[in-house]
Scaffold this active site. Structure first.
Site, PDB file in Angstrom:
ATOM      1  CB  SER A 210      -1.030  -0.409   1.054  1.00 14.39           C
ATOM      2  OG  SER A 210      -1.576  -1.441   1.114  1.00 14.39           O
TER       3      SER A 210
ATOM      4  CB  SER B 220      -2.487  -2.138  -2.750  1.00 12.03           C
ATOM      5  OG  SER B 220      -3.667  -1.295  -3.801  1.00 12.03           O
TER       6      SER B 220
ATOM      7  CD  GLU C 150      -2.862   1.883  -4.231  1.00  8.11           C
ATOM      8  OE1 GLU C 150      -2.407   1.001  -4.520  1.00  8.11           O
ATOM      9  OE2 GLU C 150      -4.084   1.665  -4.461  1.00  8.11           O
TER      10      GLU C 150
END
Length: 462
Positions: free
Chosen positions: A254, A292, A294
């Site tokens: 991340s 992930s 973000e």
């Protein structure tokens, strides 16, 4: 385990490699601290080596603190916002941040399992400093972002304590920011190389507002073969050289990014600015994988929203939406460079179970740059160039966006310099399309200066 021989030369920031990193100049420190009033501090925890023993180590983690407004963010709050590109991650306090559009606590970065401890540490710090919290004042929800550093760190051991939170906050300062294996970025990995904390800034030319913008990232995402360095496909080549080096395979990782600017932005404008951070992350090679996170947090230092006031309203400076484009470009550039700075400044690290994260080989990057240098040299950077088409003559009432300061922007026949539309229809007591009517120019009627007449010309002087 096969390891590539480590480089012996010093680690340097991405810009020192000669990479093409955008057209705007950086601030003095090329860091988020170039935005006046923004402080950054770290607490780094490195202990032990060898096999993983949950609760005992090895430990490769820490805390990074970003303090807006010289740390007095609780009483003198600022406009804030954010954006989630992919949400397999967490920033505590973000729900309220997006609802209210206000930053009112320091922003802390750490590992996934330490979010609760760091949030508790910030809460204790603020309650000690402002005893009225929860009584005289509202309760607070600290803003704490996380990434998973379990490839190198005993993450389930939860080694981050209140003293580490206080250390990061008390160490926060302006000036150069330590990058790489520090603070919350100590155990982070980026594109299978050592990552961590990185930062960069941009200073817009005066003709574009003269604003400063800075980005700080805790970078922990990606796969080597996707890595792009200054637009060059470095990862595809390095993936072959490092094919026998073990790397984390279960997690894509991340990234948490924090954006600060002194441009006078409202919350919705900060949200839009934060979206463009995703473009900078993509430039380095992220495709925002399923697993992930973000997540971006942003704030503007231009307006102070007081917690305690006798007034019912407060006044704010606001940048016109149509003046945001240079900031969008700048935040994309600064994000890309911040991630690369994290990788370039990070050193190799061995963590739990002797898991190894190599550093980005800067000599290899230099070879790419040297090969492309003739191409770079042929590109003439023009930081004041606008997207307006070339023309020998311009209409006198054309809005020359990007070539004048905001304060001296001329009105047009449809919009004033402050962005307020002028009426395009005659007032009810004016004959439609009759410039000779009782309120027309010939009759000496009262026409507000700068108002467009039916012929499209301004009756007020410029």
């Amino acid at each position: 385990m096969v390891r590539i021989p480590e480089e012996t030369g010093p680690r340097v920031r991405a810009r020192e490699l000669g990479l093409p990193l955008g057209r705007f100049k950086t601030g003095k420190y090329n860091a988020i601290t170039d935005v006046e009033g923004v402080l950054v501090g770290h607490s780094t925890i490195i202990q032990g080596a060898g096999p993983l023993k949950p609760g005992h180590g090895p430990v490769r983690t820490g805390v990074t603190a970003i303090l807006p407004n010289l740390g007095n963010i609780f009483m003198d709050r600022m406009s804030g916002g954010g954006f989630v590109l992919n949400g397999a991650g967490e920033v505590s306090g973000m729900t309220q941040l997006m609802e209210w559009g206000l930053i009112e606590t320091p922003i802390l970065l750490t590992n996934t399992m330490a979010v609760g401890a760091v949030s508790d540490g910030v809460a204790r710090y603020l309650v000690q400093r402002y005893p009225g919290i929860g009584d005289e004042h509202d309760v607070i929800i600290p803003v704490v972002g996380e990434c998973d550093d379990s490839w190198l760190n005993d993450i389930s051991g939860r080694h981050v304590r209140q003293e580490h939170v206080l250390e990061a906050i008390n160490n926060a300062a302006t000036g150069p920011v330590r990058e790489g294996n520090v603070g919350g970025g100590t155990g982070m990995v980026t594109c299978d190389f050592k990552g961590g904390i990185g930062t960069s800034s941009r200073k817009l030319p005066e003709v574009l507002g003269g604003y400063t913008l800075g980005v700080l990232v805790m970078s922990n995402f990606g796969k080597m073969h996707n890595l792009r360095v200054g637009g060059l496909p470095v990862g595809e080549v390095l993936a072959e050289k490092f094919k026998n080096t073990p790397h984390r395979g279960k997690s894509y990782g991340s990234i948490i990014a924090v954006v600060a600017t002194d441009a006078p932005l409202l919350s919705h404008q900060i949200n839009r600015l934060c979206k463009r951070v995703g473009l900078g992350i993509g430039r380095v090679g992220s495709y925002a994988a399923h697993g992930s996170g973000e997540i971006v947090v942003g704030f503007s230092t231009a307006n102070i929203i007081p917690r305690r006031t006798q007034k019912m309203v407060y006044k704010m400076k606001i940048l016109l939406d149509q003046r945001l484009d240079p900031l969008y470009e700048a935040v994309m550039e600064a994000t890309e460079e911040a991630i690369l700075n994290a990788m370039c400044m990070a050193t190799p690290m061995t963590g739990v179970n002797d898991n190894y994260s190599p550093a980005l080989p800067l000599d290899e990057v230099r070879r790419f740059v040297d090969a492309c240098r003739p191409i770079f040299a042929s590109v003439k950077k023009r930081p004041h160039q606008t997207s307006a088409p070339a023309s020998k003559e311009r209409p006198s009432d054309e809005d020359r966006e990007g070539e004048v300061t905001v304060s001296s922007a001329l009105p047009t026949n449809v919009r004033g310099a402050e962005g307020i539309p002028f009426p395009t229809r005659p007032a009810p007591n004016e004959p439609d399309g009759d410039p000779e009517g009782p309120s027309g120019p010939e009759s000496g009627g009262n026409v507000p200066p700068g108002t467009a007449d039916p012929e499209g010309s301004s009756s007020g002087g410029r």
